[in-house]
Design an enzyme around this catalytic site. Structure first.
Site, short mmCIF file in Angstrom:
data_model
loop_
_atom_site.label_atom_id
_atom_site.label_comp_id
_atom_site.label_asym_id
_atom_site.label_seq_id
_atom_site.Cartn_x
_atom_site.Cartn_y
_atom_site.Cartn_z
N SER A 58 52.87 39.54 55.95
CA SER A 58 51.47 39.21 55.70
C SER A 58 50.68 39.31 57.00
CB SER A 58 51.38 37.79 55.13
OG SER A 58 50.05 37.45 54.83
N GLU B 70 47.80 38.80 64.02
CA GLU B 70 49.22 38.50 63.86
C GLU B 70 49.74 39.06 62.55
OE1 GLU B 70 50.68 36.24 61.53
OE2 GLU B 70 48.93 35.22 60.77
N HIS C 30 52.54 32.37 59.19
CA HIS C 30 51.22 32.31 59.85
C HIS C 30 51.04 31.07 60.73
CE1 HIS C 30 49.73 35.74 57.60
NE2 HIS C 30 50.10 35.17 56.48
#
Length: 164
Positions: free
Chosen positions: A99, A125, A51
């Site tokens: 994720s 994303e 992330h």
């Protein structure tokens, strides 16, 4: 155990599974990504590592909802050092988590259990991660028989949670 990634760095899997609570108590409902996927092409959804917006590592070729969840296919890019090391780690099964990074557009919270149901999300994303919030969100070609049985048991438990 090794996970499928080809010589060009292409891989696929599920970034989210519908109707299954993650470790944070969020449950993504079927159809939650539909408006976001209509508004944003796969190339505009970033493929990151952990992330981190400073760690783009590739491109998404396909992102689509199916009956199970958010199915993705992407590729790690040549010339990106982090992508090169991830290619080796994925090939050996050392890392395989996926994720989602998103903004909740429409959600409801069960006052009794605290579970938050996500009815619509704006997908920004999808990251390759070491520890996914949703255990079943993984890079994989096709679920094995054991994974399918585990998913069925998890979905049965989730269905009981929502019936109560």
């Amino acid at each position: 155990m090794s996970v499928a990634i080809d010589a060009d760095g292409r891989f696929s899997g599920y970034a989210s599974i519908f109707s299954v609570p993650d470790q944070g108590g969020d449950v993504v409902m079927p159809g939650a990504f539909s408006a976001s996927l209509k508004a944003r092409t796969p190339a505009r959804v970033r493929l990151l590592f952990q992330h981190d917006p400073k760690e783009p590592i590739g491109l998404w070729d396909e992102i689509a909802e199916d009956a199970r969840g958010l199915r993705v296919s992407g590729r790690l890019l040549d010339g990106v050092p982090r992508a090169q090391s991830l290619r080796a780690l994925i090939a050996k099964g050392a890392i395989d988590g996926l994720s989602i990074g998103f903004r909740a557009v429409r959600a409801s919270r069960d006052g009794r259990t605290g579970t938050r149901r996500l009815w619509a999300v704006d997908l920004w994303e999808i990251s390759i991660v070491t520890f996914p919030m949703m255990d079943q969100a993984r890079i994989a070609s096709v679920p094995s028989g054991a994974e399918t049985a585990q998913l069925a048991a998890t979905l049965g438990a989730a269905a009981q949670l929502f019936r109560a």
